[in-house]
Design a protein around this motif. Sequence first.
Motif, PDB file in Angstrom:
ATOM      1  N   TYR A   1       0.859  -1.183   0.000  1.00 12.44           N
ATOM      2  CA  TYR A   1       0.000   0.000   0.000  1.00 12.44           C
ATOM      3  C   TYR A   1       0.896   1.234   0.000  1.00 12.44           C
ATOM      4  CZ  TYR A   1      -3.724  -3.232   1.207  1.00 12.44           C
ATOM      5  OH  TYR A   1      -4.613  -4.275   1.195  1.00 12.44           O
ATOM      6  N   LEU A   2       0.604   2.179  -0.889  1.00  9.82           N
ATOM      7  CA  LEU A   2       1.410   3.387  -1.010  1.00  9.82           C
ATOM      8  C   LEU A   2       0.980   4.472  -0.030  1.00  9.82           C
ATOM      9  CD1 LEU A   2       1.696   3.529  -4.906  1.00  9.82           C
ATOM     10  CD2 LEU A   2       3.379   2.691  -3.257  1.00  9.82           C
TER      11      LEU A   2
ATOM     12  N   PRO B   1      -6.767   4.739   2.220  1.00 17.31           N
ATOM     13  CA  PRO B   1      -7.137   5.134   0.846  1.00 17.31           C
ATOM     14  C   PRO B   1      -7.484   6.621   0.708  1.00 17.31           C
ATOM     15  CG  PRO B   1      -8.274   3.120   1.470  1.00 17.31           C
ATOM     16  CD  PRO B   1      -7.575   3.619   2.696  1.00 17.31           C
TER      17      PRO B   1
ATOM     18  N   PRO C   1      -0.238   9.506  -0.647  1.00 13.45           N
ATOM     19  CA  PRO C   1       0.805   8.470  -0.556  1.00 13.45           C
ATOM     20  C   PRO C   1       1.924   8.892   0.387  1.00 13.45           C
ATOM     21  CG  PRO C   1       0.293   8.995  -2.845  1.00 13.45           C
ATOM     22  CD  PRO C   1      -0.423   9.988  -2.007  1.00 13.45           C
TER      23      PRO C   1
ATOM     24  N   GLN D   1       5.972  10.327  -3.268  1.00 12.67           N
ATOM     25  CA  GLN D   1       5.681  10.387  -4.692  1.00 12.67           C
ATOM     26  C   GLN D   1       6.979  10.691  -5.435  1.00 12.67           C
ATOM     27  OE1 GLN D   1       2.720  13.500  -4.837  1.00 12.67           O
ATOM     28  NE2 GLN D   1       1.044  12.053  -4.524  1.00 12.67           N
TER      29      GLN D   1
ATOM     30  N   CYS E   1       6.368   2.857   1.946  1.00 13.96           N
ATOM     31  CA  CYS E   1       5.097   2.181   1.762  1.00 13.96           C
ATOM     32  C   CYS E   1       4.949   1.177   2.902  1.00 13.96           C
ATOM     33  CB  CYS E   1       5.009   1.479   0.403  1.00 13.96           C
ATOM     34  SG  CYS E   1       6.093   0.046   0.205  1.00 13.96           S
TER      35      CYS E   1
ATOM     36  N   LYS F   1       2.033  -0.396  -8.117  1.00 19.14           N
ATOM     37  CA  LYS F   1       0.761   0.308  -7.989  1.00 19.14           C
ATOM     38  C   LYS F   1       0.211   0.024  -6.599  1.00 19.14           C
ATOM     39  CE  LYS F   1      -0.342   0.319 -12.831  1.00 19.14           C
ATOM     40  NZ  LYS F   1      -1.280   0.112 -13.880  1.00 19.14           N
ATOM     41  N   ASN F   2      -0.626   0.916  -6.113  1.00 18.29           N
ATOM     42  CA  ASN F   2      -1.217   0.764  -4.793  1.00 18.29           C
ATOM     43  C   ASN F   2      -2.065  -0.508  -4.711  1.00 18.29           C
ATOM     44  OD1 ASN F   2      -1.771   1.693  -2.102  1.00 18.29           O
ATOM     45  ND2 ASN F   2      -3.814   2.255  -2.820  1.00 18.29           N
TER      46      ASN F   2
END
Length: 153
Positions: free
Chosen positions: A85-86, A90, A94, A97, A109, A134-135
């Motif tokens: 998970y970044l 949700p 993030p 970046q 992450c 990707k997340n």
Amino acid sequence: MSMTDTEAMTTLIKQFNQSSAQVMDIKTTTFELHLNKQAETVQTTSTQPHQTVVNTPVSAPTPTSETAAQAGGTTVTAPLVGVAYLAADPQQAPFVQVGDHVKAGETLCVIEAMKMINEVPSPVSGTVKEVLIKNATMVEFDEPLFAIEETTA
């Protein structure tokens, strides 16, 4: 499953991925592990109540990022198998970046494995040049996650 079981499975999966073996089955009193490179799945079954079955793709190790290699930077890789998970939530931004400056030890992450959240810290101070995942995607052990160009100072 205990942390010892988790550590044992992680070690076995790592050794299997680095070996030329195509199939491996292990059964203990607390878990069963079936690894098959030909079918490209990993199955883990616990014999204790309320445990789950985990299906994880297995493939050859991914090459490190060319961006990090060309820039003389560092490629941060996954320390374990799980869902990356970044962001912490949700609804939140993030952790990092592309273009962000990070300090050594700063969280890049998190990876969720067996309901445990594991932070992935930056091993160096520098600038994030590339986010390679990707997340909310499944990552494998040693899979490249970030390319960081180290800074001196």
